[in-house]
Design an enzyme around this catalytic site. Structure first.
Site, PDB file in Angstrom:
ATOM      1  CG  HIS A   1      -1.959  -1.020   1.225  1.00 11.53           C
ATOM      2  ND1 HIS A   1      -3.054  -0.944   2.057  1.00 11.53           N
ATOM      3  CD2 HIS A   1      -2.112  -2.152   0.505  1.00 11.53           C
ATOM      4  CE1 HIS A   1      -3.841  -1.988   1.835  1.00 11.53           C
ATOM      5  NE2 HIS A   1      -3.277  -2.744   0.900  1.00 11.53           N
TER       6      HIS A   1
ATOM      7  CD  GLU B   1      -2.090   4.147   3.179  1.00 18.02           C
ATOM      8  OE1 GLU B   1      -3.266   4.394   3.473  1.00 18.02           O
ATOM      9  OE2 GLU B   1      -1.768   3.315   2.300  1.00 18.02           O
TER      10      GLU B   1
END
Length: 152
Positions: A56, A58
């Site tokens: 992801h 993040e």
């Protein structure tokens, strides 16, 4: 006009990353991490590209930022991310001890910064980053909605 160094400015940079993800047929989520008003990490979802469910935006940005700073804690850092982080990413943000998370659109299906769960605000944990939501929310949400509309 957007002021350089404002939340809108940094969210627009995260949106640039999200558009890269969309161009690679990835769920269009982008993130940047800022330290001292300087972007030190930029990432977008790469789950399909890397065949890695943890890739992801993040997670990739956290790794980039800790490598850049040569530290394990992201104190004095702010993450700007286009969509509310999921439980995995919210947990990583707590563990990285990032100061603040700013996200665009809420994610009622998997959001873990207040929508479905509130991992970052859980008082049982040893760190709770400040959370700001709604920065360019319509634009951030529209990008994801358009992506999934196209998939159907």
């Amino acid at each position: 006009m957007i002021q350089i160094g404002s939340s809108e400015y940094f969210m627009r940079e995260a949106l640039r990353e999200a558009k890269k993800a969309a161009g690679a047929d990835e769920v269009p989520v982008g993130a940047v991490i800022v330290h001292g008003r300087e972007i030190i990490a930029r990432a977008h979802n790469q789950v399909e590209t890397l065949k890695d469910p943890t890739a992801h935006a993040e997670m990739i940005a956290i790794t980039q930022a800790t490598n850049f700073l040569q530290v394990k804690w992201l104190q004095d850092c702010v993450m700007y991310v286009t969509i509310e982080p999921c439980s995995m990413c919210a947990g990583a943000l707590v563990l990285s001890r990032i100061d603040k998370v700013v996200f665009g659109a809420r994610d009622p299906k998997t959001g873990a910064c207040g929508s479905l769960f509130d991992i970052v605000g859980d008082k049982r944990l040893n760190h709770r980053p400040e959370v700001e939501e709604g920065v360019l929310a319509e634009e951030c949400g529209a990008l994801v909605s358009a992506f999934f509309r196209k998939k159907r």
